[in-house]
Design a protein around this motif. Structure first.
Motif, mmCIF file in Angstrom:
data_model
loop_
_atom_site.group_PDB
_atom_site.id
_atom_site.type_symbol
_atom_site.label_atom_id
_atom_site.label_comp_id
_atom_site.label_asym_id
_atom_site.label_seq_id
_atom_site.Cartn_x
_atom_site.Cartn_y
_atom_site.Cartn_z
ATOM 1 N N PRO A 154 16.550 -50.848 40.811
ATOM 2 C CA PRO A 154 15.502 -49.939 39.574
ATOM 3 C C PRO A 154 16.182 -49.588 38.224
ATOM 4 N N VAL A 155 17.495 -49.651 38.140
ATOM 5 C CA VAL A 155 18.061 -49.347 36.669
ATOM 6 C C VAL A 155 17.766 -50.589 35.937
ATOM 7 N N GLY A 156 18.244 -51.906 36.688
ATOM 8 C CA GLY A 156 18.209 -53.123 36.040
ATOM 9 C C GLY A 156 16.682 -53.403 35.578
ATOM 10 N N THR A 157 15.488 -52.957 36.409
ATOM 11 C CA THR A 157 14.368 -53.263 36.012
ATOM 12 C C THR A 157 13.783 -52.425 34.522
ATOM 13 N N VAL A 158 14.393 -51.017 34.943
ATOM 14 C CA VAL A 158 14.116 -50.324 33.677
ATOM 15 C C VAL A 158 14.603 -50.737 32.336
ATOM 16 N N LEU A 159 16.144 -51.335 32.609
ATOM 17 C CA LEU A 159 16.833 -51.986 31.372
ATOM 18 C C LEU A 159 15.918 -53.343 30.909
ATOM 19 N N PHE A 160 15.399 -53.996 31.869
ATOM 20 C CA PHE A 160 14.466 -55.229 31.455
ATOM 21 C C PHE A 160 13.381 -54.807 30.638
ATOM 22 N N LEU A 161 12.619 -53.814 31.014
ATOM 23 C CA LEU A 161 11.376 -53.372 30.504
ATOM 24 C C LEU A 161 12.137 -52.735 29.118
ATOM 25 N N LEU A 162 12.999 -52.334 28.937
ATOM 26 C CA LEU A 162 13.413 -51.453 27.595
ATOM 27 C C LEU A 162 13.917 -52.590 26.409
ATOM 28 N N ILE A 163 14.473 -53.651 27.288
ATOM 29 C CA ILE A 163 14.899 -54.755 26.191
ATOM 30 C C ILE A 163 13.699 -55.517 25.449
ATOM 31 N N LEU A 164 12.508 -55.612 26.667
ATOM 32 C CA LEU A 164 11.241 -56.247 26.039
ATOM 33 C C LEU A 164 10.920 -55.240 24.740
ATOM 34 N N VAL A 165 10.653 -54.048 25.284
ATOM 35 C CA VAL A 165 10.045 -53.032 24.290
ATOM 36 C C VAL A 165 11.100 -53.018 23.100
ATOM 37 N N ARG A 166 12.554 -53.111 23.099
ATOM 38 C CA ARG A 166 13.334 -53.053 21.818
ATOM 39 C C ARG A 166 13.194 -54.309 21.144
ATOM 40 N N LEU A 167 13.044 -55.566 21.716
ATOM 41 C CA LEU A 167 12.722 -56.635 21.123
ATOM 42 C C LEU A 167 11.492 -56.939 20.218
ATOM 43 N N ILE A 168 10.481 -56.166 20.594
ATOM 44 C CA ILE A 168 8.990 -55.925 20.078
ATOM 45 C C ILE A 168 9.079 -55.040 19.228
ATOM 46 N N TRP A 169 10.121 -54.067 19.342
ATOM 47 C CA TRP A 169 10.098 -53.039 18.063
ATOM 48 C C TRP A 169 10.949 -53.538 16.904
ATOM 49 N N ALA A 170 11.881 -54.221 17.433
ATOM 50 C CA ALA A 170 12.900 -54.906 16.499
ATOM 51 C C ALA A 170 12.019 -55.891 15.403
ATOM 52 N N ARG A 171 11.399 -56.639 16.219
ATOM 53 C CA ARG A 171 10.503 -57.629 15.525
ATOM 54 C C ARG A 171 9.623 -57.155 14.505
ATOM 55 N N SER A 172 9.041 -55.941 14.708
ATOM 56 C CA SER A 172 7.968 -55.197 13.746
ATOM 57 C C SER A 172 8.831 -54.319 12.853
ATOM 58 N N ASN A 173 10.015 -54.350 12.876
ATOM 59 C CA ASN A 173 11.103 -53.410 12.088
ATOM 60 C C ASN A 173 12.023 -54.555 11.111
ATOM 61 N N ARG A 174 11.723 -56.001 11.641
ATOM 62 C CA ARG A 174 13.096 -56.979 10.964
ATOM 63 C C ARG A 174 13.164 -56.979 9.650
ATOM 64 N N ARG A 175 11.999 -56.751 8.669
ATOM 65 C CA ARG A 175 12.266 -56.489 7.159
ATOM 66 C C ARG A 175 12.723 -54.773 6.688
ATOM 67 N N ASN A 176 12.736 -54.329 7.674
ATOM 68 C CA ASN A 176 13.099 -52.692 7.466
ATOM 69 C C ASN A 176 14.583 -52.371 7.710
ATOM 70 N N ARG A 177 15.164 -53.145 8.493
ATOM 71 C CA ARG A 177 16.513 -52.783 8.972
ATOM 72 C C ARG A 177 17.251 -52.919 8.225
ATOM 73 N N PRO A 178 18.650 -52.138 8.238
ATOM 74 C CA PRO A 178 19.923 -52.231 7.339
ATOM 75 C C PRO A 178 20.404 -53.692 7.554
ATOM 76 N N ASP A 179 20.677 -53.999 6.398
ATOM 77 C CA ASP A 179 21.115 -55.436 6.153
ATOM 78 C C ASP A 179 22.596 -55.686 6.718
ATOM 79 N N HIS A 180 23.096 -56.620 7.315
ATOM 80 C CA HIS A 180 24.172 -57.033 7.864
ATOM 81 C C HIS A 180 25.166 -57.566 6.659
ATOM 82 N N GLY A 181 24.488 -57.881 5.754
ATOM 83 C CA GLY A 181 25.040 -58.580 4.536
ATOM 84 C C GLY A 181 25.221 -60.155 4.419
ATOM 85 N N SER A 182 26.176 -60.479 3.935
ATOM 86 C CA SER A 182 26.157 -62.234 3.973
ATOM 87 C C SER A 182 27.911 -62.280 4.165
ATOM 88 N N GLY A 183 28.190 -63.723 4.413
ATOM 89 C CA GLY A 183 29.409 -63.962 4.670
ATOM 90 C C GLY A 183 29.750 -64.228 6.115
#
Length: 190
Positions: A62-91
């Motif tokens: 059950p915990v693994g199932t919740v984690l799988f669903l959360l990672i899907l949500v997190r990926l969608i959310w990260a994609r929708s925020n990709r231009r807004n996120r703090p920059d890792h920089g370069s190098g």
């Protein structure tokens, strides 16, 4: 007496200065659930299945199932925020940070996907939280169990090493470079 302004879209979404509340909640919730999974499996390895580990092992699916669903949500959310996120920089350091995060995301998807594949091809009902996702098969699809048996646990431990490296780099950022990286994920900045 000070009043707290109502949350704005900027509070919810990521910005160049800090991660928004949604990203932070997903990050820390997943961190806690991953810790739960690793503690349980570590106890199982050290003490055996018929120990305190049985409590953790009983909740692994059950915990693994919740984690799988959360990672899907997190990926969608990260994609929708990709231009807004703090920059890792370069190098070199920035490139390794991006590669490390990418590897963690791949493993966070792959590890539970392998478990789901095993459940789909298995002879037992897969019903986390009592909701049947995959019915029992009369005949197991052997390759699904073999593939998951070969890779699920091993890749999970690789992910654990990446997570330790991630935590280690947070310590480097905070103690050596003093660049407020942890503050951006803890919400203390911006």
């Amino acid at each position: 007496m000070t009043t707290v302004p109502p949350p704005t879209q900027a509070y919810w979404r990521d910005s160049s200065e800090r991660y928004g509340i949604v990203t932070r909640v997903l990050h820390w919730l997943m961190a806690a659930l991953l810790l739960w999974q690793f503690v349980g499996m570590g106890l199982r390895l050290l003490l055996g299945r018929d120990s305190i580990a049985s409590f953790f092992v009983g909740l692994h699916q059950p915990v693994g199932t919740v984690l799988f669903l959360l990672i899907l949500v997190r990926l969608i959310w990260a994609r929708s925020n990709r231009r807004n996120r703090p920059d890792h920089g370069s190098g070199f350091i920035a490139t390794t940070a991006r590669l490390g995060h990418g590897a963690m995301y791949v493993l966070m998807l792959t590890v539970p996907s392998l478990a789901l594949l095993r459940a789909w091809g298995g002879e037992r009902v897969f019903a986390p939280f009592g909701f049947e996702i995959f019915p029992a098969r009369e005949v197991e699809i052997a390759w699904t169990g073999k593939l998951a048996g070969l890779l699920h646990g091993e890749l999970a431990w690789v992910m654990a090493l990446l997570i330790l490296g991630h935590v280690g780099m947070v310590i480097v950022h905070e103690r050596m470079w003093r660049d407020d990286t942890l503050s951006r994920m803890a919400g203390r900045r911006g």
